[in-house]
Design an enzyme around this catalytic site. Structure first.
Site, PDB file in Angstrom:
ATOM      1  CG  MET A 284      -1.913  -1.203   1.139  1.00  0.00           C
ATOM      2  SD  MET A 284      -3.472  -0.931   1.968  1.00  0.00           S
ATOM      3  CE  MET A 284      -2.929  -0.636   3.623  1.00  0.00           C
TER       4      MET A 284
ATOM      5  CG  LEU B  36       7.091   1.291  -1.137  1.00  0.00           C
ATOM      6  CD1 LEU B  36       7.691   1.008  -2.519  1.00  0.00           C
ATOM      7  CD2 LEU B  36       6.176   0.149  -0.711  1.00  0.00           C
TER       8      LEU B  36
ATOM      9  N   GLY C 111      11.457  -2.907   5.054  1.00  0.00           N
ATOM     10  CA  GLY C 111      10.739  -4.191   5.099  1.00  0.00           C
ATOM     11  C   GLY C 111      10.249  -4.569   3.698  1.00  0.00           C
ATOM     12  CG  HIS C 112       7.202  -2.248   1.775  1.00  0.00           C
ATOM     13  ND1 HIS C 112       7.095  -1.077   2.474  1.00  0.00           N
ATOM     14  CD2 HIS C 112       5.995  -2.854   1.872  1.00  0.00           C
ATOM     15  CE1 HIS C 112       5.881  -0.973   2.980  1.00  0.00           C
ATOM     16  NE2 HIS C 112       5.187  -2.038   2.639  1.00  0.00           N
TER      17      HIS C 112
ATOM     18  CD  GLN D  15      -6.088  -3.606   2.919  1.00  0.00           C
ATOM     19  OE1 GLN D  15      -6.023  -4.054   1.783  1.00  0.00           O
ATOM     20  NE2 GLN D  15      -5.131  -3.867   3.802  1.00  0.00           N
TER      21      GLN D  15
ATOM     22  CB  SER E 222       3.448   2.500   5.803  1.00  0.00           C
ATOM     23  OG  SER E 222       3.984   1.555   4.917  1.00  0.00           O
TER      24      SER E 222
HETATM   25  O1  PAF Z   1      -0.198  -5.723   3.758  1.00  0.00           O
HETATM   26  C1  PAF Z   1      -0.583  -4.836   2.952  1.00  0.00           C
HETATM   27  O2  PAF Z   1       0.126  -3.874   2.634  1.00  0.00           O
HETATM   28  C2  PAF Z   1      -1.969  -4.955   2.359  1.00  0.00           C
HETATM   29  O3  PAF Z   1      -2.865  -5.536   3.253  1.00  0.00           O
HETATM   30  C3  PAF Z   1      -1.992  -5.680   1.000  1.00  0.00           C
HETATM   31  C4  PAF Z   1      -1.548  -7.134   1.143  1.00  0.00           C
HETATM   32  C5  PAF Z   1      -1.086  -4.971   0.008  1.00  0.00           C
HETATM   33  C6  PAF Z   1      -3.417  -5.684   0.434  1.00  0.00           C
HETATM   34  O4  PAF Z   1      -3.905  -4.404   0.259  1.00  0.00           O
END
Ligand code: PAF
Length: 252
Positions: free
Chosen positions: A28, A31, A34-35, A59, A184
Site C-alpha cells: 500500500m 515503502l 521491510g518492503h 480494507q 508505514s
Molecule cells: O499488507 C498490505 O500492505 C496490504 O494488506 C496488501 C496485502 C497490500 C493488500 O492491500
C-alpha cells in the site's frame, strides 16, 4: 522500472512474459526497508519482480484511517527503481472495483479473531483486493511480511481454498534498532510516541504473560486492543494516539 497504471496495459504486457517466473510484492506504498527486503528476495528467486502500490479503500474500517494513511508515490518509485524492481502496477481505485465492491471474498473463521474482531470488514477487503491482484498479475510467487501474521494465514487459506496457482512466501518481520517492527504507519508517530513505541515489541518478547503485558502497556499509556497467544505466536495490537500498531513474535 516500467510503471503500468492501466489494467488492459498490464494484461497485454503479461502475455509477453509467459516464459518468465514472476515474483510479486503487493504493497500500500510508503515503502520502507521491510518492503525492500521482500523485493530483494523476489529478485533472487524470480526472473522478474513486480510490485504494486494500491491503498485499498475496502480494507480500512474507518474513513479517517484511509484518508490519513501515508502516501508518497514519488519517493516509492525512486526506491523501487533503486532496488531494480522491474514493474510497478499502480492502479486507480475505480479500476480495481468496477463492480462497486459487490463481489467480495469472505472467510468466516480466522478472519473473526484478533484483528478481525477489532476491524470489522478489514479482512474481507484485504482478501478481495489480494485475489484481484493475484488474478491480474498472475505471479509465480508472492511475498508477504510476517508482521501481518493473520493476513498471511488468511491469504494462504484463500490460495489453497480457491486453487490459485501461486506460491505464497512468508518473510520475517524487519525491525528498527530498538525492536519496533517496520511499518508505514510508524511515519505518523511523533518523536515522543516513536520512543514510547519501542516498549511494545520489548514487552511482547518478554517472559511476562499476556495479561501482565497488557497491564504494563496500559500503565505506559498505550491503548491495548489485544495481546493474545495463538498459532504458536504472541500477537498484539495497540494504539498511541490515533496510530495503531500491530506485531507478533514466535512463542515456543
Ligand atoms: O499488507 C498490505 O500492505 C496490504 O494488506 C496488501 C496485502 C497490500 C493488500 O492491500
Amino acid at each position: 522500472m516500467n510503471i503500468v497504471t492501466k489494467i488492459s496495459d498490464w494484461q497485454a504486457l503479461r502475455k509477453t512474459l509467459a516464459n518468465k517466473t514472476i515474483g510479486f510484492v503487493p504493497t500500500m506504498g510508503y515503502l520502507h526497508a521491510g518492503h525492500m527486503s521482500l523485493c530483494a528476495r523476489s529478485r533472487q528467486e524470480n526472473d522478474l519482480t513486480v510490485a504494486s502500490i494500491f491503498v485499498n479503500p475496502t480494507q480500512f474500517n474507518q474513513a479517517e484511517d484511509f484518508q490519513s494513511y501515508p502516501r508518497n508515490n514519488e519517493a516509492d518509485i525512486a526506491l523501487l527503481t533503486a532496488h531494480q524492481v522491474d514493474y510497478l502496477f499502480l492502479p486507480e481505485a475505480d479500476m480495481m472495483y468496477p463492480d462497486g465492491y459487490e463481489v467480495r471474498v469472505t472467510e468466516d473463521q480466522v478472519s473473526q479473531l484478533l484483528e478481525g474482531a477489532h476491524r470489522p470488514g478489514h479482512f474481507t477487503g484485504m482478501l478481495t483486493v489480494v485475489l484481484k491482484l493475484l488474478n491480474l498479475l498472475q505471479p509465480t510467487q508472492a511475498y508477504f511480511g510476517e508482521k501481518d501474521y493473520q493476513q498471511l494465514l488468511l491469504i494462504r487459506k484463500m490460495v489453497s481454498a480457491l486453487f490459485l496457482p501461486v506460491k505464497i512466501n512468508a518473510c520475517e518481520t524487519m525491525r528498527a534498532a530498538d525492536g519496533l517492527a517496520l511499518s508505514s504507519r510508524n511515519a505518523r508517530l511523533t518523536p515522543a510516541q516513536r520512543l514510547q513505541a519501542a516498549h511494545f515489541p520489548r514487552l511482547l518478547q518478554s517472559e511476562l504473560n499476556a495479561a501482565q503485558i497488557t497491564a504494563e502497556l496500559i500503565s505506559l499509556g498505550f491503548k491495548v486492543d489485544y495481546i493474545m497467544d495463538q498459532w504458536q505466536r504472541r500477537l498484539g495490537a495497540v494504539s498511541l494516539g490515533d496510530i495503531r500498531l500491530i506485531d507478533n513474535v514466535v512463542r515456543v
